[in-house]
Scaffold this motif. Structure first.
Motif, PDB file in Angstrom:
ATOM      1  N   VAL A   1       0.843  -1.200   0.000  1.00  0.00           N
ATOM      2  CA  VAL A   1       0.000   0.000   0.000  1.00  0.00           C
ATOM      3  C   VAL A   1       0.875   1.246   0.000  1.00  0.00           C
ATOM      4  O   VAL A   1       0.621   2.198  -0.750  1.00  0.00           O
ATOM      5  CB  VAL A   1      -0.972  -0.009   1.202  1.00  0.00           C
ATOM      6  CG1 VAL A   1      -1.650   1.348   1.374  1.00  0.00           C
ATOM      7  CG2 VAL A   1      -2.014  -1.111   1.025  1.00  0.00           C
TER       8      VAL A   1
ATOM      9  N   LEU B   1       0.968   4.180  -2.755  1.00  0.00           N
ATOM     10  CA  LEU B   1       0.707   5.574  -2.369  1.00  0.00           C
ATOM     11  C   LEU B   1       1.961   6.441  -2.488  1.00  0.00           C
ATOM     12  O   LEU B   1       2.015   7.539  -1.940  1.00  0.00           O
ATOM     13  CB  LEU B   1       0.176   5.643  -0.936  1.00  0.00           C
ATOM     14  CG  LEU B   1      -1.161   4.971  -0.659  1.00  0.00           C
ATOM     15  CD1 LEU B   1      -1.514   5.090   0.818  1.00  0.00           C
ATOM     16  CD2 LEU B   1      -2.266   5.548  -1.528  1.00  0.00           C
TER      17      LEU B   1
ATOM     18  N   ALA C   1      -7.049   7.214  -0.212  1.00  0.00           N
ATOM     19  CA  ALA C   1      -6.275   6.473  -1.218  1.00  0.00           C
ATOM     20  C   ALA C   1      -6.038   7.327  -2.461  1.00  0.00           C
ATOM     21  O   ALA C   1      -5.192   6.979  -3.286  1.00  0.00           O
ATOM     22  CB  ALA C   1      -6.988   5.180  -1.587  1.00  0.00           C
TER      23      ALA C   1
ATOM     24  N   LYS D   1      -5.472   5.831  -5.959  1.00  0.00           N
ATOM     25  CA  LYS D   1      -4.324   4.956  -6.254  1.00  0.00           C
ATOM     26  C   LYS D   1      -4.609   3.495  -5.916  1.00  0.00           C
ATOM     27  O   LYS D   1      -3.824   2.617  -6.245  1.00  0.00           O
ATOM     28  CB  LYS D   1      -3.090   5.460  -5.518  1.00  0.00           C
ATOM     29  CG  LYS D   1      -2.647   6.823  -6.044  1.00  0.00           C
ATOM     30  CD  LYS D   1      -1.511   7.391  -5.255  1.00  0.00           C
ATOM     31  CE  LYS D   1      -1.154   8.749  -5.845  1.00  0.00           C
ATOM     32  NZ  LYS D   1      -0.471   9.606  -4.911  1.00  0.00           N
ATOM     33  N   LEU D   2      -5.705   3.257  -5.224  1.00  0.00           N
ATOM     34  CA  LEU D   2      -6.176   1.916  -4.884  1.00  0.00           C
ATOM     35  C   LEU D   2      -7.668   1.847  -5.173  1.00  0.00           C
ATOM     36  O   LEU D   2      -8.335   2.885  -5.252  1.00  0.00           O
ATOM     37  CB  LEU D   2      -5.946   1.617  -3.393  1.00  0.00           C
ATOM     38  CG  LEU D   2      -4.515   1.526  -2.902  1.00  0.00           C
ATOM     39  CD1 LEU D   2      -4.487   1.562  -1.371  1.00  0.00           C
ATOM     40  CD2 LEU D   2      -3.875   0.241  -3.394  1.00  0.00           C
TER      41      LEU D   2
ATOM     42  N   ILE E   1      -8.234   4.426   3.939  1.00  0.00           N
ATOM     43  CA  ILE E   1      -7.276   3.519   4.567  1.00  0.00           C
ATOM     44  C   ILE E   1      -7.182   3.872   6.052  1.00  0.00           C
ATOM     45  O   ILE E   1      -6.776   4.975   6.413  1.00  0.00           O
ATOM     46  CB  ILE E   1      -5.882   3.633   3.907  1.00  0.00           C
ATOM     47  CG1 ILE E   1      -5.994   3.364   2.404  1.00  0.00           C
ATOM     48  CG2 ILE E   1      -4.898   2.682   4.574  1.00  0.00           C
ATOM     49  CD1 ILE E   1      -4.790   3.791   1.614  1.00  0.00           C
TER      50      ILE E   1
END
Length: 163
Positions: free
Chosen positions: A41, A45, A70, A73-74, A79
């Motif tokens: 992660v 990021l 996020a 990017k995810l 998160i």
């Protein structure tokens, strides 16, 4: 009871998390570089989590919490990062407590579906990790879906999971 699905640890597993509200990461205060899912992660990021850790705003001490966006990017929009304290002090009881508290906090934040990796891999046996998840996290989490990022050995210890 939440539906539990399993996903491989790694970029492919993270990219398969469609329809999940939040990702919950567990970070120890004495474990750098970040291992497993937290490391993947952080890479995705562009080091944002490492920068927060280095800056001291969040350090991974027990009961420390951080919420990060996020930023696209995810697949997951939010998160939640949970401090575990010292990795060497993580035993089955502390893992159970951390998972139960995470379930409560995520429920209070109205998270309907969450992805997480059960911490303690390499230091706690898989049976203790599976039990902490089943008896700590699942009863506390009120959402409908849990996506576990995990390895095959742990998956075999989790009854009723869907791959």
């Amino acid at each position: 009871m939440s539906q539990t699905t399993t996903h491989d640890i790694g970029m492919e597993g993270l990219d398969s998390l469609t329809g999940v509200d939040a990702l919950c990461l567990f970070v120890a205060e004495d474990e750098r570089p970040l291992p497993a899912t937290a490391g993947y992660v952080d890479w995705r990021l562009c080091g944002a989590l490492s920068r927060v850790l280095k800056g001291g705003f969040f350090s991974g001490v027990k009961d420390d919490w951080l919420l990060l966006p996020a930023d696209g990017k995810l697949e997951v929009p939010r998160i939640f990062v949970v401090g575990l304290g010292a990795r060497k002090a993580l035993d089955a009881e502390r893992l159970h407590e951390a998972l139960a508290e995470a379930g409560k906090v995520l429920s209070r934040a109205k998270v309907a579906s969450v992805a997480l990796e059960i911490p303690g891999g390499g230091s706690l046996d898989d049976a203790a990790r599976a039990e902490a998840f089943q008896k700590g996290f699942l009863p506390a989490f009120k959402g409908g879906r849990v996506a576990l990022l995990t390895d095959k050995a742990l998956v075999r210890l989790l009854p009723g999971r869907k791959g």
